[in-house]
Enzyme design. Structure first.
Site, PDB file in Angstrom:
ATOM      1  N   SER A 139       0.866  -1.083   0.014  1.00  0.00           N
ATOM      2  CA  SER A 139       0.169  -0.064  -0.076  1.00  0.00           C
ATOM      3  C   SER A 139       0.691   0.971  -0.160  1.00  0.00           C
ATOM      4  O   SER A 139       1.941   1.292   0.697  1.00  0.00           O
ATOM      5  CB  SER A 139      -1.028  -0.004   1.211  1.00  0.00           C
ATOM      6  OG  SER A 139      -1.558   1.179   1.260  1.00  0.00           O
ATOM      7  N   TYR A 153      -2.251  -0.108  10.075  1.00  0.00           N
ATOM      8  CA  TYR A 153      -2.199  -0.727   8.716  1.00  0.00           C
ATOM      9  C   TYR A 153      -1.010  -0.425   7.848  1.00  0.00           C
ATOM     10  O   TYR A 153      -0.400  -1.167   7.182  1.00  0.00           O
ATOM     11  CB  TYR A 153      -3.510  -0.392   8.089  1.00  0.00           C
ATOM     12  CG  TYR A 153      -3.657  -0.618   6.725  1.00  0.00           C
ATOM     13  CD1 TYR A 153      -3.941  -1.858   6.023  1.00  0.00           C
ATOM     14  CD2 TYR A 153      -3.276   0.398   5.629  1.00  0.00           C
ATOM     15  CE1 TYR A 153      -4.256  -2.225   4.907  1.00  0.00           C
ATOM     16  CE2 TYR A 153      -3.261  -0.069   4.261  1.00  0.00           C
ATOM     17  CZ  TYR A 153      -4.059  -1.327   4.008  1.00  0.00           C
ATOM     18  OH  TYR A 153      -3.923  -1.430   2.536  1.00  0.00           O
TER      19      TYR A 153
END
Length: 244
Positions: A139, A153
């Protein structure tokens, strides 16, 4: 000659579904892992088969050893030798500052996005032969840190980037490539699943390109990473984040 075979975790929704259909267009047979959504799994399987390839779906909890074994065992027993694994499964689960995020949510996010990614990668390099490719979906948050949204995250995805680098060096002598792909904000269900369905529209207003990404755009990068055109690409993470 047989088609190449790819296993895709989280392969029936969002970026995973787009990747499944892109690879089906390119002539890959598929084994698709999914967690719960039977409708999405059935629809993706039908769409892939309509493109002329074989496709199998496996419901498995990849936060468990048994679930990972079930998925990879199904790939080897039902479809044969693996040529590629796309390590795609992941979720943010909640959008909030770290102090407001419950400890159990943080543990679930780390377990799903990092621990399971490492264990899937472990099984992948056990089963891939020379010429095989593992793509780890990371990501853009791994480098931005995602403050105020999900720094835990982001930390997990930074771990995935480290996994890509180290494992690529480890398995290069065996002829296996390991490549990361780091999407930015993409218009998928993941935002609604985390309780903020309006996030893509909100992010788009401040994005350098004035929009968020489409799943198909990320799928194209993954398809490149798996292709012979990327034959000298390993140990790096390709950022597909629109300038963020």
């Amino acid at each position: 000659m047989r088609n190449r075979l790819a296993l895709i975790t989280g392969g029936t929704r969002g970026i995973g579904r787009a990747t499944s259909l892109r690879l089906a267009q390119d002539g890959w047979d598929l084994v698709l892992g999914y967690a719960r959504d039977e409708h999405a799994a059935t629809a993706t399987k039908s769409a892939a088969e309509a493109l002329g390839v074989e496709c199998s779906t496996v419901r498995a909890d990849l936060t468990t050893d048994a679930g990972i074994d079930e998925l990879f065992d199904a790939a080897s027993s039902q479809m044969g030798r693996l040529d590629a694994v796309v390590n795609n499964v992941g979720a943010t689960l909640q959008i909030s500052g770290l102090a407001e995020t419950p400890p159990q949510t943080i543990r679930r996010v780390i377990d799903l996005n990092l621990t399971s990614a490492i264990l899937v990668a472990r099984r992948a390099v056990q089963q891939l032969g020379s010429g095989g490719v593992l793509v780890n979906v990371s990501s853009g948050a791994a480098t931005t840190g995602a403050p105020g949204e999900y720094v835990h995250y982001a930390a997990a995805k930074a771990g995935v980037d480290a996994l890509t680098k180290g494992l690529a060096i480890e398995v290069a002598p065996r002829g296996i490539r390991v490549v990361g792909v780091a999407p930015g904000t993409v218009d998928t269900q993941v935002h609604a699943d985390a309780g903020d369905p309006g996030r893509p529209e909100r992010v788009a207003r401040t994005h350098p390109m004035g929009r968020v990404g489409r799943p198909e755009e990320i799928a194209s990068v993954i398809a490149f990473a798996l292709s012979a055109d990327a034959g000298y690409v390993t140990g790096t993470t390709i950022r597909a984040a629109g300038g963020v």
